[in-house]
Design a protein around this motif. Structure first.
Motif, PDB file in Angstrom:
ATOM      1  N   ASN A 156       0.792  -1.218   0.000  1.00 34.54           N
ATOM      2  CA  ASN A 156       0.000   0.000   0.000  1.00 34.54           C
ATOM      3  C   ASN A 156       0.831   1.279   0.000  1.00 34.54           C
ATOM      4  O   ASN A 156       0.258   2.374   0.034  1.00 34.54           O
ATOM      5  CB  ASN A 156      -0.952   0.004   1.191  1.00 34.54           C
ATOM      6  N   VAL A 157       2.155   1.169  -0.022  1.00 35.02           N
ATOM      7  CA  VAL A 157       2.992   2.361  -0.136  1.00 35.02           C
ATOM      8  C   VAL A 157       2.833   2.944  -1.538  1.00 35.02           C
ATOM      9  O   VAL A 157       2.915   2.229  -2.538  1.00 35.02           O
ATOM     10  CB  VAL A 157       4.474   2.024   0.134  1.00 35.02           C
ATOM     11  N   SER A 158       2.598   4.248  -1.598  1.00 36.76           N
ATOM     12  CA  SER A 158       2.400   4.923  -2.885  1.00 36.76           C
ATOM     13  C   SER A 158       3.714   5.459  -3.445  1.00 36.76           C
ATOM     14  O   SER A 158       4.058   5.204  -4.604  1.00 36.76           O
ATOM     15  CB  SER A 158       1.414   6.087  -2.724  1.00 36.76           C
ATOM     16  N   VAL A 159       4.435   6.258  -2.646  1.00 37.34           N
ATOM     17  CA  VAL A 159       5.678   6.877  -3.092  1.00 37.34           C
ATOM     18  C   VAL A 159       6.652   6.959  -1.925  1.00 37.34           C
ATOM     19  O   VAL A 159       6.276   6.779  -0.761  1.00 37.34           O
ATOM     20  CB  VAL A 159       5.452   8.303  -3.660  1.00 37.34           C
ATOM     21  N   LEU A 160       7.891   7.272  -2.246  1.00 36.09           N
ATOM     22  CA  LEU A 160       8.910   7.555  -1.237  1.00 36.09           C
ATOM     23  C   LEU A 160       9.068   9.065  -1.117  1.00 36.09           C
ATOM     24  O   LEU A 160       9.044   9.782  -2.121  1.00 36.09           O
ATOM     25  CB  LEU A 160      10.248   6.925  -1.613  1.00 36.09           C
ATOM     26  N   GLY A 161       9.254   9.544   0.122  1.00 38.34           N
ATOM     27  CA  GLY A 161       9.467  10.964   0.354  1.00 38.34           C
ATOM     28  C   GLY A 161      10.707  11.206   1.177  1.00 38.34           C
ATOM     29  O   GLY A 161      11.320  10.269   1.715  1.00 38.34           O
ATOM     30  N   ALA A 162      11.093  12.466   1.304  1.00 37.42           N
ATOM     31  CA  ALA A 162      12.306  12.842   2.041  1.00 37.42           C
ATOM     32  C   ALA A 162      12.056  12.734   3.537  1.00 37.42           C
ATOM     33  O   ALA A 162      11.357  13.565   4.114  1.00 37.42           O
ATOM     34  CB  ALA A 162      12.708  14.272   1.669  1.00 37.42           C
ATOM     35  N   GLY A 163      12.660  11.723   4.172  1.00 40.83           N
ATOM     36  CA  GLY A 163      12.443  11.519   5.597  1.00 40.83           C
ATOM     37  C   GLY A 163      13.688  11.194   6.390  1.00 40.83           C
ATOM     38  O   GLY A 163      13.620  11.087   7.618  1.00 40.83           O
ATOM     39  N   VAL A 164      14.819  11.031   5.724  1.00 43.40           N
ATOM     40  CA  VAL A 164      16.085  10.731   6.404  1.00 43.40           C
ATOM     41  C   VAL A 164      17.048  11.884   6.162  1.00 43.40           C
ATOM     42  O   VAL A 164      17.220  12.330   5.028  1.00 43.40           O
ATOM     43  CB  VAL A 164      16.702   9.408   5.888  1.00 43.40           C
ATOM     44  N   GLY A 165      17.696  12.374   7.232  1.00 45.39           N
ATOM     45  CA  GLY A 165      18.589  13.518   7.100  1.00 45.39           C
ATOM     46  C   GLY A 165      17.831  14.809   6.929  1.00 45.39           C
ATOM     47  O   GLY A 165      18.256  15.703   6.195  1.00 45.39           O
ATOM     48  N   VAL A 166      16.697  14.933   7.631  1.00 43.76           N
ATOM     49  CA  VAL A 166      15.845  16.118   7.531  1.00 43.76           C
ATOM     50  C   VAL A 166      15.734  16.776   8.904  1.00 43.76           C
ATOM     51  O   VAL A 166      16.095  16.179   9.923  1.00 43.76           O
ATOM     52  CB  VAL A 166      14.450  15.719   7.002  1.00 43.76           C
ATOM     53  N   PRO A 167      15.242  18.014   8.977  1.00 45.29           N
ATOM     54  CA  PRO A 167      15.167  18.699  10.276  1.00 45.29           C
ATOM     55  C   PRO A 167      14.182  18.016  11.232  1.00 45.29           C
ATOM     56  O   PRO A 167      13.001  17.842  10.910  1.00 45.29           O
ATOM     57  CB  PRO A 167      14.673  20.107   9.913  1.00 45.29           C
ATOM     58  N   VAL A 168      14.694  17.625  12.395  1.00 43.11           N
ATOM     59  CA  VAL A 168      13.862  17.006  13.424  1.00 43.11           C
ATOM     60  C   VAL A 168      14.307  17.523  14.795  1.00 43.11           C
ATOM     61  O   VAL A 168      15.459  17.920  14.974  1.00 43.11           O
ATOM     62  CB  VAL A 168      13.970  15.464  13.411  1.00 43.11           C
ATOM     63  N   PRO A 169      13.400  17.519  15.782  1.00 46.82           N
ATOM     64  CA  PRO A 169      13.827  17.844  17.150  1.00 46.82           C
ATOM     65  C   PRO A 169      14.890  16.852  17.607  1.00 46.82           C
ATOM     66  O   PRO A 169      14.802  15.652  17.318  1.00 46.82           O
ATOM     67  CB  PRO A 169      12.530  17.701  17.958  1.00 46.82           C
ATOM     68  N   ALA A 170      15.894  17.338  18.308  1.00 44.28           N
ATOM     69  CA  ALA A 170      17.085  16.539  18.611  1.00 44.28           C
ATOM     70  C   ALA A 170      16.772  15.226  19.330  1.00 44.28           C
ATOM     71  O   ALA A 170      17.346  14.190  19.022  1.00 44.28           O
ATOM     72  CB  ALA A 170      18.066  17.371  19.439  1.00 44.28           C
ATOM     73  N   THR A 171      15.867  15.261  20.302  1.00 44.89           N
ATOM     74  CA  THR A 171      15.570  14.040  21.054  1.00 44.89           C
ATOM     75  C   THR A 171      14.108  13.628  20.918  1.00 44.89           C
ATOM     76  O   THR A 171      13.652  12.728  21.614  1.00 44.89           O
ATOM     77  CB  THR A 171      15.896  14.217  22.544  1.00 44.89           C
ATOM     78  N   LEU A 172      13.369  14.284  20.047  1.00 44.75           N
ATOM     79  CA  LEU A 172      11.959  14.005  19.821  1.00 44.75           C
ATOM     80  C   LEU A 172      11.149  14.096  21.112  1.00 44.75           C
ATOM     81  O   LEU A 172      10.303  13.255  21.404  1.00 44.75           O
ATOM     82  CB  LEU A 172      11.766  12.626  19.173  1.00 44.75           C
ATOM     83  N   ARG A 173      11.425  15.150  21.854  1.00 41.25           N
ATOM     84  CA  ARG A 173      10.669  15.400  23.072  1.00 41.25           C
ATOM     85  C   ARG A 173      10.122  16.832  23.034  1.00 41.25           C
ATOM     86  O   ARG A 173      10.689  17.711  22.374  1.00 41.25           O
ATOM     87  CB  ARG A 173      11.528  15.181  24.317  1.00 41.25           C
TER      88      ARG A 173
END
Length: 616
Positions: free
Chosen positions: A300-317
């Protein structure tokens, strides 16, 4: 930049320049005035030009490849920033005063099914949100939330706390409507809390009212980086079908897990992230490799998107003030795709949502066939999104038929286990398919599945009518398309909005995108008026010749006058939705104590029958 001047303007400018070269005491009084006027005009013009050419800053910590490598900067330079496009984000509450959202065109709305105006936390009744206050702020002890992150990746400024890296939006000019579907709470970003109605009737299906409101508000794309898997959310499915009728693009992400999905792209109607016709995104890196957290067969996956090496909160908190370039998971990939699609809708405003989806699956990176080609191993969907190609390819020639809906209906009939899934369950009947995954998962359907199949048939028949009209040389043939006839389809289907009596707030976090260009136009008009006045004044002076022997006004030779002034030097009952993040970097400091599950929670998003996915 070049600028063409008329003769009078050239004379006026050369006179001003000549006058500017004089010492202050050598200039005529009127000359000094003209110099000051020209200085004001030039400064204002420079500011306006600078504002018009401004583009968001580059990431200060490495390369934000989802922007630098994907043709986004070229789009910005050509004026394509998502301006004029409405995007809806259904997620948890947003930190309204996050630096990345300062001045961004975000509208906050709270919509409850049944017309309620407030709700409170299922585990902590001291937490609440309402029509008047649907957001949170740093004063609440929250510096970032999952919803803040998603809105930031779509339309943020890139500014972070203390001048650090923040969330740069792919479509910084888009108008975002942020709908909370759960309460934000301190701790892990994916540990939001279900919101219980004040009448104690259980968790309110906030996603249902939000999606309905987004469609009626003209949203072209709806981002839903969460999972309602594992529960029979048929009210949400009805709202999603309504959105598909109107050509609204629905975007969500698959699980951040290595648990296999269905054998083929047949959809799972009882979920939000595998709903037939919705774009289900998996996460990939700069090299196109699928994230190790979700690299598994999933039809059921349609496409791949940019999700690795992208801006994220440092500790996800929620206490994070620091942003790093790291693993963002399928949530980030879905938000980035939403931003790319906003750019496409601005570039090709005449295209329907279905036509944009046709372009999305046909023009993935490396696919030069012009047709949608599904990965036979069912790991990459139709491939990696290619924003540059989408922006350079006019989608208006493609059929106004949702290609993902079409694929799901046709693929289901190719397999014995799912054959007839979108046709046989009608008139209130329900049933389940045979096991159709390595985990033994079954797909449950109700009469809504028959309506899904009927919607595909409607779209296909409508497009046939468009083509017939064009063949006969007709005009305005798109009036027969599925999107153009959506209101009639709603009426025929007996569509009744579940959240039609709800109210919403309308607070903006920043100046709408049209204000700056409008203000720039006003400033230019004022500057033009000043230039006109100077030119007219000079003409009048030239017409009045000074009589012979008259003493011109000005300083007396040999007398030095005083120096002039100095130059002066912006819910559905059930568990709270589960956000789809990638692996969390090692936490800094003491880890937070484990959180009790929400009442009735069935775990993170997963197809029925799968073991719960541990929170990361």
């Amino acid at each position: 930049m070049s600028m063409v001047m008329h003769d009078d303007e050239s004379v006026a400018l050369s006179g001003a320049v000549e006058c500017a070269r004089m010492e202050p005491w050598e200039r005529p009084a009127r000359g000094r005035v003209r110099v000051w006027l020209w200085r004001v005009v030039l400064v204002v013009a420079a500011v306006v030009v600078a504002c018009g050419l401004c583009v968001p800053a580059r990431a200060v910590d490495g390369v934000d490849w989802r922007i630098e490598d994907m043709g986004v900067r070229d789009a910005w330079a050509s004026g394509v920033t998502g301006r004029g496009v409405t995007v809806a984000v259904i997620d948890d509450q947003v930190v309204e005063d996050h630096p990345s959202l300062a001045g961004v065109d975000v509208e906050y709305r709270f919509v409850m099914v049944g017309g309620g105006t407030s709700c409170r936390g299922a585990r902590d009744s001291s937490l609440s949100m309402s029509v008047d206050d649907p957001t949170v702020s740093t004063a609440d002890g929250l510096y970032v939330t999952h919803g803040t992150h998603m809105v930031g990746l779509i339309a943020g400024t890139g500014e972070g706390y203390d001048g650090g890296l923040g969330f740069q939006g792919v479509a910084p000019g888009a108008h975002v409507i942020a709908y909370p579907n759960q309460l934000a709470d301190e701790g892990s970003l994916d540990a939001g809390m279900a919101c219980v109605s004040d009448d104690d009737n259980g968790a309110n299906p906030l996603e249902v009212g939000a999606l309905e409101d987004a469609v009626s508000s003209g949203a072209r794309v709806v981002n839903m980086s969460f999972g309602l898997d594992g529960i029979d959310n048929w009210d949400f499915a009805a709202a999603a079908l309504h959105a598909l009728r109107h050509g609204v693009v629905l975007v969500s992400g698959r699980d951040n897990s290595s648990t296999a999905g269905m054998y083929d792209l047949v959809g799972v109607p009882g979920t939000n992230n595998y709903f037939p016709g919705e774009v289900t995104v998996n996460s990939a890196g700069r090299d196109g490799v699928v994230s190790k957290e979700s690299d598994v067969m999933d039809g059921n996956v349609s496409v791949l998107g940019a999700g690795v090496g992208v801006p994220v909160p440092a500790t996800l908190r929620t206490s994070d003030r620091e942003v790093v370039l790291s693993e963002g998971g399928t949530s980030s990939a879905a938000a980035d795709l939403t931003g790319y699609l906003a750019l496409v809708f601005q570039k090709w405003p005449g295209a329907t949502g279905n036509q944009v989806l046709q372009s999305l699956v046909r023009n993935t990176r490396g696919n030069t066939s012009g047709e949608a080609v599904l990965d036979p191993e069912h790991r990459r969907g139709f491939g990696m999104v290619d924003p540059a190609r989408l922006l350079s390819t006019d989608p208006s020639a493609y059929p106004d038929v949702n290609p993902l809906l079409e694929w799901a209906v046709k693929a289901s009939d190719r397999h014995e286990e799912t054959r007839g899934m979108y046709g046989e369950w009608k008139d209130g009947t329900s049933g389940t398919s045979d096991p159709f995954s390595p985990e033994g998962d079954k797909i449950r359907c109700t009469s809504l599945c028959g309506a899904i199949g009927a919607e595909y048939q409607r779209q296909a028949e409508a497009w046939s009518k468009v083509e017939e009209c064009r063949k006969d040389g007709g005009k305005d043939c798109m009036q027969y398309s599925a999107t153009a006839t959506a209101d009639k389809a709603d009426e025929d289907a007996g569509w009744v909005p579940a959240g039609s009596s709800s109210k919403s707030s309308s607070r903006w976090s920043g100046v709408p995108g049209w204000v700056v260009p409008a203000a720039g136009g006003v400033v230019l008009a004022v500057a033009g008026g000043v230039v006109f006045a100077v030119v007219v004044s000079r003409r009048r002076r030239k017409a009045r010749a000074v009589p012979a022997g008259a003493v011109p006004a000005g300083p007396v030779p040999g007398v030095r006058p005083p120096a002039g002034p100095p130059v002066p030097a912006s819910r559905q009952p059930g568990p709270a939705p589960v956000q789809a993040y990638g692996p969390r970097p090692p936490a800094q400091g003491v880890p937070a104590p484990p959180r009790p599950p929400a009442p009735g929670a069935s775990g993170p998003a997963r197809p029925a029958g799968r073991p719960p996915l541990p929170r990361r």
